[in-house]
Design a protein around this motif. Structure first.
Motif, PDB file in Angstrom:
ATOM      1  N   ARG A 163       9.328  -5.823   8.483  1.00  0.00           N
ATOM      2  CA  ARG A 163       7.141  -5.655   8.873  1.00  0.00           C
ATOM      3  C   ARG A 163       6.830  -5.311   7.302  1.00  0.00           C
ATOM      4  O   ARG A 163       6.040  -6.561   7.420  1.00  0.00           O
ATOM      5  CB  ARG A 163       7.379  -4.972  10.023  1.00  0.00           C
ATOM      6  CG  ARG A 163       8.753  -5.259  11.405  1.00  0.00           C
ATOM      7  CD  ARG A 163       7.689  -4.520  12.671  1.00  0.00           C
ATOM      8  NE  ARG A 163       7.677  -3.032  12.532  1.00  0.00           N
ATOM      9  CZ  ARG A 163       8.354  -2.836  12.949  1.00  0.00           C
ATOM     10  NH1 ARG A 163       9.809  -3.240  13.562  1.00  0.00           N
ATOM     11  NH2 ARG A 163       8.677  -1.097  12.904  1.00  0.00           N
ATOM     12  N   ALA A 164       7.282  -4.718   6.589  1.00  0.00           N
ATOM     13  CA  ALA A 164       6.029  -4.234   5.718  1.00  0.00           C
ATOM     14  C   ALA A 164       6.397  -5.396   4.191  1.00  0.00           C
ATOM     15  O   ALA A 164       5.438  -6.146   4.043  1.00  0.00           O
ATOM     16  CB  ALA A 164       7.234  -2.948   5.282  1.00  0.00           C
ATOM     17  N   PRO A 181       0.875  -1.668  -0.258  1.00  0.00           N
ATOM     18  CA  PRO A 181      -0.060   0.066  -0.387  1.00  0.00           C
ATOM     19  C   PRO A 181       1.462   1.181  -0.075  1.00  0.00           C
ATOM     20  O   PRO A 181       2.009   0.988  -0.036  1.00  0.00           O
ATOM     21  CB  PRO A 181      -0.776  -0.218   1.227  1.00  0.00           C
ATOM     22  CG  PRO A 181      -0.434  -1.615   1.833  1.00  0.00           C
ATOM     23  CD  PRO A 181       0.318  -1.906   1.305  1.00  0.00           C
ATOM     24  N   THR A 182       0.348   2.037  -0.634  1.00  0.00           N
ATOM     25  CA  THR A 182       1.136   3.911  -1.075  1.00  0.00           C
ATOM     26  C   THR A 182       1.522   4.264   0.749  1.00  0.00           C
ATOM     27  O   THR A 182       2.526   4.522   0.413  1.00  0.00           O
ATOM     28  CB  THR A 182       0.259   4.487  -1.309  1.00  0.00           C
ATOM     29  OG1 THR A 182       0.018   3.988  -2.473  1.00  0.00           O
ATOM     30  CG2 THR A 182       0.997   5.650  -1.936  1.00  0.00           C
ATOM     31  N   VAL A 186       2.752   8.525  -4.378  1.00  0.00           N
ATOM     32  CA  VAL A 186       4.199   8.269  -4.294  1.00  0.00           C
ATOM     33  C   VAL A 186       5.126  10.021  -4.140  1.00  0.00           C
ATOM     34  O   VAL A 186       4.917  10.903  -2.747  1.00  0.00           O
ATOM     35  CB  VAL A 186       4.884   7.109  -3.713  1.00  0.00           C
ATOM     36  CG1 VAL A 186       6.270   7.623  -3.405  1.00  0.00           C
ATOM     37  CG2 VAL A 186       4.940   5.939  -4.209  1.00  0.00           C
ATOM     38  N   VAL A 187       5.281  10.396  -5.255  1.00  0.00           N
ATOM     39  CA  VAL A 187       5.677  11.765  -5.337  1.00  0.00           C
ATOM     40  C   VAL A 187       5.089  12.716  -4.734  1.00  0.00           C
ATOM     41  O   VAL A 187       5.374  13.679  -4.735  1.00  0.00           O
ATOM     42  CB  VAL A 187       5.835  12.132  -7.154  1.00  0.00           C
ATOM     43  CG1 VAL A 187       6.196  13.347  -7.412  1.00  0.00           C
ATOM     44  CG2 VAL A 187       6.690  10.999  -7.787  1.00  0.00           C
ATOM     45  N   PRO A 210       4.195  -3.647 -11.272  1.00  0.00           N
ATOM     46  CA  PRO A 210       3.140  -3.832 -10.621  1.00  0.00           C
ATOM     47  C   PRO A 210       3.303  -3.077  -9.226  1.00  0.00           C
ATOM     48  O   PRO A 210       2.685  -2.474  -8.590  1.00  0.00           O
ATOM     49  CB  PRO A 210       2.508  -5.134 -10.300  1.00  0.00           C
ATOM     50  CG  PRO A 210       2.888  -5.493 -10.684  1.00  0.00           C
ATOM     51  CD  PRO A 210       4.701  -5.326 -11.009  1.00  0.00           C
ATOM     52  N   ALA A 211       4.629  -2.846  -8.531  1.00  0.00           N
ATOM     53  CA  ALA A 211       4.874  -2.692  -7.713  1.00  0.00           C
ATOM     54  C   ALA A 211       5.062  -1.441  -6.914  1.00  0.00           C
ATOM     55  O   ALA A 211       5.266  -1.295  -6.145  1.00  0.00           O
ATOM     56  CB  ALA A 211       5.795  -3.611  -6.577  1.00  0.00           C
ATOM     57  N   LEU A 212       5.399  -1.169  -8.674  1.00  0.00           N
ATOM     58  CA  LEU A 212       5.827   0.706  -7.838  1.00  0.00           C
ATOM     59  C   LEU A 212       4.327   1.516  -8.864  1.00  0.00           C
ATOM     60  O   LEU A 212       4.746   2.373  -9.647  1.00  0.00           O
ATOM     61  CB  LEU A 212       6.559   0.975  -9.496  1.00  0.00           C
ATOM     62  CG  LEU A 212       8.281   0.550  -8.016  1.00  0.00           C
ATOM     63  CD1 LEU A 212       9.806   0.719  -9.043  1.00  0.00           C
ATOM     64  CD2 LEU A 212       8.396   0.637  -7.226  1.00  0.00           C
ATOM     65  N   ALA A 213       3.147   0.836  -9.314  1.00  0.00           N
ATOM     66  CA  ALA A 213       2.351   1.853 -10.443  1.00  0.00           C
ATOM     67  C   ALA A 213       2.466   2.920  -9.130  1.00  0.00           C
ATOM     68  O   ALA A 213       1.130   3.358 -10.248  1.00  0.00           O
ATOM     69  CB  ALA A 213       1.371   0.282 -10.054  1.00  0.00           C
TER      70      ALA A 213
END
Length: 307
Positions: free
Chosen positions: A283-284, A27-28, A66-67, A58-61
């Protein structure tokens, strides 16, 4: 024989991009928690995401999302990796004009990574650099498979030097040599760094190293001894290239800090906070991290007597 080391280096944290790109999408909000822990280490440069195909990575979709939150951390130099003009345009439109444009020194990796030849990818540097400059940013050319390619074998030094020279001629502001599959060794690092510097005088040359075969820290030390001060690392040692078979973890930020600070080279990072950030990452992602220092519990974990 004394080590010839610079007084300080400039570490770039790449865990948010290279570290997460092979993981299941997070999640973001979780990424922002990781970023908060990373910034707390004192790091001054962070590669925060990449603007590439969400189908391919897909992990950086959620790059735009984020930016959009980066204003929380003033004073940090954020950048994003791009693999073509479309991604560069997305990054600039999102408000991040500092670009790392990845070009492959080999055709095999370039076709797998960007679906075009190495020469075609290098030629695009002109437009991507111009886009970054027009937006008030910078363009760094990241040369992937600078030493070895999983498809084409060893990359000739002359080939990587030619890619570096042409990228600079086309507008790249700085260079970073990528050991994409973690196969190089200290002597080859020194050889290539010296050759690229000779061909591109006055241009900063950094290194992006992986620890796939256990020589990552040795290669960092070799690079630093010949004056390299721009070094990429990922908290916890996560990472790898989805388009390069055999590529695995980056060198771990905490291990680089431990080695260099213990050798009298300032990094500006607090080791305890880097280890705390590694715990947040672990943990993430929900699994153990490759970092030996993280597993050992820090630089000076007490030994409990048996019995």
């Amino acid at each position: 024989m004394p080590l010839h080391l610079p007084p300080a280096v400039d570490l770039r944290e790449v865990g948010l991009r290279d570290g997460l790109q092979l993981e299941a999408p997070l999640p973001t909000a979780t990424k922002l928690e990781i970023l908060d822990a990373v910034v707390a280490t004192g790091v001054r440069r962070v590669e925060v995401t990449s603007f590439v195909s969400p189908t391919a990575v897909p992990a950086l979709a959620d790059a735009e999302q984020v930016v959009a939150e980066l204003g929380r951390w003033p004073g940090v130099a954020f950048s994003a990796l791009v693999a073509g003009f479309g991604g560069a345009r997305r990054a600039v439109a999102a408000g991040l004009p500092h670009l790392e444009y990845v070009v492959s020194a080999s055709d095999g990796h370039s076709r797998a990574n960007a679906r075009r030849t190495s020469d075609e990818a290098v030629a695009a540097t002109r437009d991507i650099a111009a886009l970054a400059h027009d937006a008030g940013g910078r363009c760094e050319a990241i040369i992937a498979v600078a030493w070895d390619c999983p498809f084409d074998g060893p990359t000739p030094v002359a080939r990587t030097v030619d890619v570096a020279r042409r990228a600079v001629d086309l507008g790249a502001d700085q260079l970073c040599l990528g050991d994409t599959i973690g196969s190089t060794v200290p002597g080859r690092v020194v050889e290539l760094v010296d050759a690229v510097r000779d061909a591109c005088p006055g241009v900063d040359v950094g290194v992006h190293l992986h620890n796939s075969r256990g020589a990552g820290l040795a290669c960092v030390l070799a690079a630093v001894q010949v004056g390299v001060t721009s070094i990429d690392a990922a908290v916890g040692g996560l990472g790898g290239c989805p388009f390069a078979p055999g590529a695995s973890g980056n060198i771990a930020t905490e291990e680089v800090v431990h080695m260099l600070e213990g050798s009298g080279v300032r990094t500006g990072l607090d080791l305890d906070r880097v280890l705390a950030a590694a715990a947040v990452v672990e943990r993430a992602v929900g699994h153990g991290l490759p970092s030996n220092l993280h597993r050992a519990g820090g630089a000076a974990r007490p030994i409990t007597p048996a019995g």
